[in-house]
Enzyme design. Structure first.
Site, mmCIF file in Angstrom:
data_model
loop_
_atom_site.group_PDB
_atom_site.id
_atom_site.type_symbol
_atom_site.label_atom_id
_atom_site.label_comp_id
_atom_site.label_asym_id
_atom_site.label_seq_id
_atom_site.Cartn_x
_atom_site.Cartn_y
_atom_site.Cartn_z
ATOM 1 C CB SER A 31 4.974 -1.898 11.941
ATOM 2 O OG SER A 31 4.507 -0.579 12.125
ATOM 3 C CD GLU B 110 -3.736 -2.628 7.481
ATOM 4 O OE1 GLU B 110 -2.609 -2.898 7.072
ATOM 5 O OE2 GLU B 110 -4.323 -1.573 7.209
ATOM 6 N N GLY C 168 2.624 -1.222 4.284
ATOM 7 C CA GLY C 168 2.698 0.200 3.964
ATOM 8 C C GLY C 168 4.134 0.612 3.708
ATOM 9 N N GLY C 169 4.785 1.133 4.753
ATOM 10 C CA GLY C 169 6.137 1.690 4.631
ATOM 11 C C GLY C 169 7.110 0.814 3.861
ATOM 12 C CD GLU D 129 -3.045 5.440 6.693
ATOM 13 O OE1 GLU D 129 -3.060 5.515 5.457
ATOM 14 O OE2 GLU D 129 -2.092 4.950 7.351
ATOM 15 C CE LYS E 182 0.296 3.455 4.825
ATOM 16 N NZ LYS E 182 0.016 3.563 6.218
ATOM 17 C CG HIS F 58 -5.945 1.888 5.078
ATOM 18 N ND1 HIS F 58 -5.495 2.792 6.004
ATOM 19 C CD2 HIS F 58 -4.932 0.998 4.893
ATOM 20 C CE1 HIS F 58 -4.256 2.474 6.356
ATOM 21 N NE2 HIS F 58 -3.892 1.386 5.695
ATOM 22 N N GLY G 169 2.143 2.131 10.644
ATOM 23 C CA GLY G 169 3.099 3.226 10.460
ATOM 24 C C GLY G 169 3.793 3.657 11.740
ATOM 25 C CG ASN H 206 -1.705 1.253 1.407
ATOM 26 O OD1 ASN H 206 -1.848 2.025 0.461
ATOM 27 N ND2 ASN H 206 -2.244 1.483 2.603
HETATM 28 C C1 PEP Z 1 -0.910 0.017 5.909
HETATM 29 O O1 PEP Z 1 -0.795 1.054 5.286
HETATM 30 O O2 PEP Z 1 -1.925 -0.658 5.769
HETATM 31 C C2 PEP Z 1 0.169 -0.419 6.789
HETATM 32 C C3 PEP Z 1 0.073 -1.572 7.393
HETATM 33 O O3 PEP Z 1 1.230 0.439 6.936
HETATM 34 P P1 PEP Z 1 2.640 0.103 7.639
HETATM 35 O O4 PEP Z 1 3.132 -1.206 7.062
HETATM 36 O O5 PEP Z 1 3.529 1.245 7.273
HETATM 37 O O6 PEP Z 1 2.403 -0.003 9.111
#
Ligand code: PEP
Length: 256
Positions: free
Chosen positions: A217, A171, A238-239, A101, A15, A99, A177, A13
């Site tokens: 994460s 999640e 994500g990251g 966010e 983002k 999501h 994040g 993802n």
């Molecule tokens: C996400 O964006 O769904 C996510 C899990 O981000 P991260 O891996 O950065 O925590």
């Protein structure tokens, strides 16, 4: 993971990152490293404007393209929005729905998530439905109740024959994040509960066939242990999906 019954799925993802000029080298880097994964499916959920480029570059390789959202109405006067049919026609196979966010910053409710899941399926898109608790909800000991309600809402009016097309991503919001990952026990417990909710609403065969990811994460160091759990069938990343080597390390952990 349990490949006998369901797919292993690693989804990146991005983002709101990577304008087109930066998207191209990242897509190339991921394609070079990850396109040979045989035992897990890889998806890149990129920003809308990057979808045509990603679809073109990933054509003929094992990496699919995903979107990060879609609107809950079919079409019409919704300035600035993007529909399910539009992303489908641009080559998208998966779409992230609900999501945290978007739930937090855009006011997305369980009702909206439910509408979007139905519309995604009608357009032959596979929804990746995100569920998860806030830190205070975990501390209050109501994680399973919160997640159960979110899963039930997402499955509202979904006929049995469509359920296996839905992917759930557990999640925990406090892990997204933040560099703080859920423990293997915490992640396993919730993923197992999601499967139990599906089993109770439908049956054991359907529940067994649904891919359930963990997200929050996930990285090269913790992926192997998380993905080694029987009810964790992949990751929403994500990251780490913004770095080809880190993302590939997770893909390889899923490809074992
Ligand atoms: C996400 O964006 O769904 C996510 C899990 O981000 P991260 O891996 O950065 O925590």
């Amino acid at each position: 993971m349990n490949r006998r019954y369901r797919k292993t799925l690693i989804a990146g993802n991005w983002k709101m990152n990577k304008p087109l000029t930066e998207a191209r080298p990242l897509l190339d880097g991921i394609k070079q490293r990850c396109s040979k994964a045989r035992w897990c499916e890889v998806v890149l959920c990129v920003p809308f404007v990057n979808i045509p480029l990603a679809s073109r570059l990933m054509k003929g390789c094992r990496i699919s393209v995903g979107a990060q959202n879609m609107h809950h109405e079919v079409s019409g006067a919704y300035t600035g929005e993007v529909s399910a049919a539009m992303i489908k026609s641009a080559g998208v196979k998966y779409v992230i729905i609900g999501h945290s966010e978007r739930r937090q910053y855009c006011g997305e409710t369980d009702e909206l998530v439910s509408k979007k899941v139905r519309l995604a399926l009608e357009n032959d898109l596979r929804p990746i439905v995100c569920v998860g608790e806030r830190l205070e909800q975990r501390e209050m000991g109501i994680t399973l109740e919160v997640v159960t309600l979110q899963v039930k809402a997402a499955l509202d009016q979904i006929p049995a024959g469509q359920v296996r097309k839905i992917v759930f991503a557990y999640e925990p919001i406090w892990a997204i994040g933040t560099g703080r990952t859920a423990t293997v026990e915490q992640a396993s417990e919730v993923c197992k509960e999601i499967r139990a909710v599906i089993r109770k609403k439908y049956d054991a065969r359907i529940a067994r066939s649904v891919t359930i990811q963990y997200g929050g994460s996930m990285n090269a160091d913790n992926a192997k242990e998380l993905l080694g759990q029987p009810d964790i069938d992949g990751g929403l990343i994500g990251g780490a999906s913004l770095d080809p080597d880190s993302f590939n390390a997770i893909v390889q952990a899923a490809n074992q």
